[in-house]
Design a protein around this motif. Structure first.
Motif, PDB file in Angstrom:
ATOM      1  N   ILE A  66      43.246  28.586  82.038  1.00  0.00           N
ATOM      2  CA  ILE A  66      42.669  28.989  80.746  1.00  0.00           C
ATOM      3  C   ILE A  66      43.638  28.606  79.633  1.00  0.00           C
ATOM      4  O   ILE A  66      44.823  28.906  79.705  1.00  0.00           O
ATOM      5  CB  ILE A  66      42.438  30.519  80.690  1.00  0.00           C
ATOM      6  N   THR A  67      43.148  27.942  78.620  1.00  0.00           N
ATOM      7  CA  THR A  67      43.959  27.647  77.435  1.00  0.00           C
ATOM      8  C   THR A  67      43.202  28.113  76.187  1.00  0.00           C
ATOM      9  O   THR A  67      42.023  28.443  76.257  1.00  0.00           O
ATOM     10  CB  THR A  67      44.257  26.137  77.322  1.00  0.00           C
ATOM     11  N   TYR A  68      43.909  28.131  75.092  1.00  0.00           N
ATOM     12  CA  TYR A  68      43.318  28.588  73.828  1.00  0.00           C
ATOM     13  C   TYR A  68      43.586  27.483  72.828  1.00  0.00           C
ATOM     14  O   TYR A  68      44.732  27.281  72.406  1.00  0.00           O
ATOM     15  CB  TYR A  68      43.990  29.888  73.418  1.00  0.00           C
ATOM     16  N   GLU A  69      42.546  26.729  72.449  1.00  0.00           N
ATOM     17  CA  GLU A  69      42.753  25.521  71.665  1.00  0.00           C
ATOM     18  C   GLU A  69      41.941  25.529  70.375  1.00  0.00           C
ATOM     19  O   GLU A  69      40.853  26.106  70.305  1.00  0.00           O
ATOM     20  CB  GLU A  69      42.375  24.298  72.520  1.00  0.00           C
ATOM     21  N   MET A  70      42.499  24.847  69.391  1.00  0.00           N
ATOM     22  CA  MET A  70      41.858  24.787  68.078  1.00  0.00           C
ATOM     23  C   MET A  70      40.572  23.979  68.140  1.00  0.00           C
ATOM     24  O   MET A  70      40.543  22.880  68.702  1.00  0.00           O
ATOM     25  CB  MET A  70      42.815  24.154  67.068  1.00  0.00           C
ATOM     26  N   SER A  71      39.505  24.534  67.598  1.00  0.00           N
ATOM     27  CA  SER A  71      38.238  23.821  67.500  1.00  0.00           C
ATOM     28  C   SER A  71      38.045  23.413  66.047  1.00  0.00           C
ATOM     29  O   SER A  71      37.858  24.264  65.175  1.00  0.00           O
ATOM     30  CB  SER A  71      37.080  24.730  67.950  1.00  0.00           C
ATOM     31  N   GLN A  93      37.029  22.261  85.557  1.00  0.00           N
ATOM     32  CA  GLN A  93      37.513  21.441  86.670  1.00  0.00           C
ATOM     33  C   GLN A  93      38.928  21.815  87.112  1.00  0.00           C
ATOM     34  O   GLN A  93      39.203  21.836  88.315  1.00  0.00           O
ATOM     35  CB  GLN A  93      37.480  19.956  86.276  1.00  0.00           C
ATOM     36  N   GLU A  94      39.820  22.044  86.159  1.00  0.00           N
ATOM     37  CA  GLU A  94      41.218  22.274  86.501  1.00  0.00           C
ATOM     38  C   GLU A  94      41.423  23.719  86.958  1.00  0.00           C
ATOM     39  O   GLU A  94      41.299  24.655  86.164  1.00  0.00           O
ATOM     40  CB  GLU A  94      42.109  21.973  85.293  1.00  0.00           C
TER      41      GLU A  94
END
Length: 228
Positions: A66-71, A93-94
């Protein structure tokens, strides 16, 4: 010739207006109720297997990184599950081992999350912390706690002597007074190893919920994803 009555002093006008406004509000409330129910309903393992993004993913999401990325499109950070497809969407997938496994079945994962949820309630975590905007603001917000890099940048893992983030979190929850991390030290709540495992699973699942960028300051606070 009869006097012309102003519409603003006509009782029938106000009665009809009130009826229309009440009817519209009732329809809007019903629509919002169904829409909200659909938005907050937990997904399933089948959704994840089919790459269907749910605002509240199924319990087997604990098997994934799980990552937290800018949209750029939405203007805030969003949870990304199992890799980014390059367009700000989850690839599913990962995978990422969670307590040594990345094959938790839906039933096993659901039981673990349930244990963690009950643990957070019986230990009254929100008496100090905050989850999804509910609770106190005395201690750190736990809504995205799993994503706090302090757990995996070596600090907490080195301090607790654990090799993985989830093990470090579980160790801290069982012995908080041994690992002081904040001026407001967490009390020892007598959390068992199994309860700690459930709580960590609960927090990992919590981090995957699309909260529209809430808490807003998570990406800016020191030690967070884009912290300074």
């Amino acid at each position: 010739m009869a006097n012309k009555v102003s519409v603003w002093s006509d009782n029938r006008f106000w009665q009809r207006s009130a009826a229309w406004v009440t009817g519209f509000a009732a329809v809007l409330l019903i629509w919002l109720t169904f829409d909200t129910s659909a938005q907050i309903s937990m997904g399933t393992d089948e959704d994840i297997q089919n790459g269907v993004t749910k605002r509240v993913p199924g319990p087997t999401v604990i098997n994934y990184k799980i990552t937290y990325e800018m949209s750029a499109k939405r203007g805030h950070e969003v949870p990304i599950i199992g890799g980014n497809d390059g367009k700000g969407m989850s690839l599913f997938q990962e995978k990422e081992k969670f307590f040594g496994r990345d094959d938790w079945s839906e039933e096993e994962a659901r039981e673990l999350l349930h244990l963690g949820k009950l643990g957070s309630q019986t230990k009254n975590c929100m008496n100090c912390h905050t989850l999804l905007g509910n609770g106190a603001y005395y201690a750190p917000d736990l809504t995205k706690a799993w994503l706090d890099p302090a757990w995996e940048d070596g600090t907490m893992m080195a301090m607790t002597g654990k090799d993985t983030k989830e093990e470090a979190m579980a160790e801290f929850l069982q012995h908080p007074s041994t690992y002081p991390t904040h001026a407001r030290m967490m009390p020892d709540l007598g959390i068992t190893a199994e309860e700690a495992k459930g709580l960590v699973a609960f927090l990992k699942h919590m981090s995957t919920i699309d909260t529209n960028g809430f808490p807003r300051n998570f990406g800016k606070i020191r030690g967070a994803v884009h912290g300074k």
